[in-house]
Design an enzyme around this catalytic site. Structure first.
Site, PDB file in Angstrom:
ATOM      1  N   GLU A 185      17.901  -5.690  -4.168  1.00 47.25           N
ATOM      2  CA  GLU A 185      18.493  -5.160  -5.396  1.00 47.25           C
ATOM      3  C   GLU A 185      19.729  -4.315  -5.134  1.00 47.25           C
ATOM      4  O   GLU A 185      20.611  -4.218  -5.956  1.00 47.25           O
ATOM      5  CB  GLU A 185      17.450  -4.326  -6.152  1.00 47.25           C
ATOM      6  CG  GLU A 185      17.922  -3.792  -7.498  1.00 47.25           C
ATOM      7  CD  GLU A 185      18.192  -4.900  -8.507  1.00 47.25           C
ATOM      8  OE1 GLU A 185      18.943  -4.662  -9.465  1.00 47.25           O
ATOM      9  OE2 GLU A 185      17.642  -6.014  -8.336  1.00 47.25           O
ATOM     10  N   ARG A 224      43.069 -15.373   8.965  1.00 50.28           N
ATOM     11  CA  ARG A 224      44.142 -16.380   8.948  1.00 50.28           C
ATOM     12  C   ARG A 224      45.527 -15.743   8.941  1.00 50.28           C
ATOM     13  O   ARG A 224      46.527 -16.413   9.204  1.00 50.28           O
ATOM     14  CB  ARG A 224      43.977 -17.328   7.748  1.00 50.28           C
ATOM     15  CG  ARG A 224      44.197 -16.677   6.401  1.00 50.28           C
ATOM     16  CD  ARG A 224      43.781 -17.588   5.262  1.00 50.28           C
ATOM     17  NE  ARG A 224      44.515 -18.841   5.260  1.00 50.28           N
ATOM     18  CZ  ARG A 224      45.725 -18.995   4.732  1.00 50.28           C
ATOM     19  NH1 ARG A 224      46.333 -17.974   4.185  1.00 50.28           N
ATOM     20  NH2 ARG A 224      46.317 -20.166   4.763  1.00 50.28           N
ATOM     21  N   PRO A 247      29.410  -5.409  -5.526  1.00 52.58           N
ATOM     22  CA  PRO A 247      30.096  -5.811  -6.768  1.00 52.58           C
ATOM     23  C   PRO A 247      30.772  -4.651  -7.485  1.00 52.58           C
ATOM     24  O   PRO A 247      31.614  -4.874  -8.356  1.00 52.58           O
ATOM     25  CB  PRO A 247      28.973  -6.412  -7.621  1.00 52.58           C
ATOM     26  CG  PRO A 247      27.706  -5.928  -7.020  1.00 52.58           C
ATOM     27  CD  PRO A 247      27.977  -5.728  -5.573  1.00 52.58           C
ATOM     28  N   ASP A 294      51.798 -19.110   0.669  1.00 51.25           N
ATOM     29  CA  ASP A 294      50.510 -19.198  -0.011  1.00 51.25           C
ATOM     30  C   ASP A 294      50.572 -18.528  -1.372  1.00 51.25           C
ATOM     31  O   ASP A 294      51.336 -17.585  -1.588  1.00 51.25           O
ATOM     32  CB  ASP A 294      49.411 -18.494   0.796  1.00 51.25           C
ATOM     33  CG  ASP A 294      49.036 -19.259   2.045  1.00 51.25           C
ATOM     34  OD1 ASP A 294      49.404 -20.433   2.142  1.00 51.25           O
ATOM     35  OD2 ASP A 294      48.379 -18.665   2.912  1.00 51.25           O
TER      36      ASP A 294
END
Length: 244
Positions: free
Chosen positions: A112, A149, A85, A164
């Site tokens: 963690e 993709r 993150p 897209d």
């Protein structure tokens, strides 16, 4: 062919990658994915985690099993991605960058966090956003799907992904299929006109309108043509009049 190796404690979580577009890419020989349970590389009775030095909540992934797994996978170090993150935010441009690689390794953690020394192996730290998941598997699947993709021949038509959302810097225009009238909602007549130039202009205007209304931040770094600039000015004036 792109080769992807995934280091994970839960290989069974990656079943979705065996189906749909990615499954077909594997069948066509465009993609190879191998899953490695790095618990098998742990020297200490298959223990992959331990308490952090200095105290604190939770358990950390130990460095040794990860280093051993990477060493077993690749003699020459490819691009190695850690799902974290605190990493660089993932977007379409990043997916396009990764799609140009021949080989990728993904490290999916649990617990963690990681022993900081794992990051000395890593070339990329990737985040899907400002939130925390229970592990890196879901994030890895999202990154892999968005990347694969874009490989040549994966989507069938080479231009399938070019319209897209985010590929052009704008959100994608609305699209419709049969029936023409569904519960009183009708397909815009311009799409049935057969006039390709009018359809192109309508799609560009709709894409600009959606982006301006929903994600105006994208326009700050988007290189617009003179034509698009004029259409955007028209959209802004129209919306300003409505708000008066």
């Amino acid at each position: 062919m792109m080769k992807i190796d995934i280091l994970t404690l839960f290989p069974e979580m990656f079943a979705p990658l065996e189906h749909s577009i990615l499954g077909k890419a594997k069948d066509k020989g465009l993609l190879e994915i191998t899953y490695h349970n790095f618990r098998e590389q742990a020297e200490n009775a298959r223990h992959v985690d331990d308490e952090p030095y200095g105290g604190g909540q939770g358990m950390l992934l130990r460095a040794q099993p990860i280093f051993a797994a990477v060493e077993q996978i690749a003699a020459v170090k490819p691009r190695i991605i850690l799902l974290d993150p605190a990493g660089r935010s993932f977007d379409q441009a990043y997916a396009e960058e990764l799609s140009r690689e021949d080989e990728l390794i993904f490290i999916c953690g649990h617990y963690e966090g990681y022993d900081e020394r794992i990051k000395s192996l890593v070339t990329d730290e990737i985040s899907l956003g400002d939130f925390v998941l229970t592990g890196g598997e879901l994030a890895a699947m999202a990154v892999i799907d968005a990347t694969v993709r874009l490989l040549p021949d994966v989507l069938g038509k080479r231009v399938s992904h070019q319209d897209d959302s985010f590929s052009s810097g704008l959100l994608e225009y609305p699209q419709y299929t049969r029936p023409y009238d569904f519960q009183g909602q009708r397909v815009p007549d311009v799409l049935l006109s057969g006039h390709h130039e009018k359809i192109r202009l309508w799609r560009l205007e709709q894409s600009l309108r959606k982006t301006y209304e929903r994600r105006p931040d994208l326009l700050e770094n988007c290189q617009l043509s003179d034509e698009a600039e004029e259409l955007l000015k028209k959209i802004k004036n129209e919306l300003d009049r409505r708000s008066d």
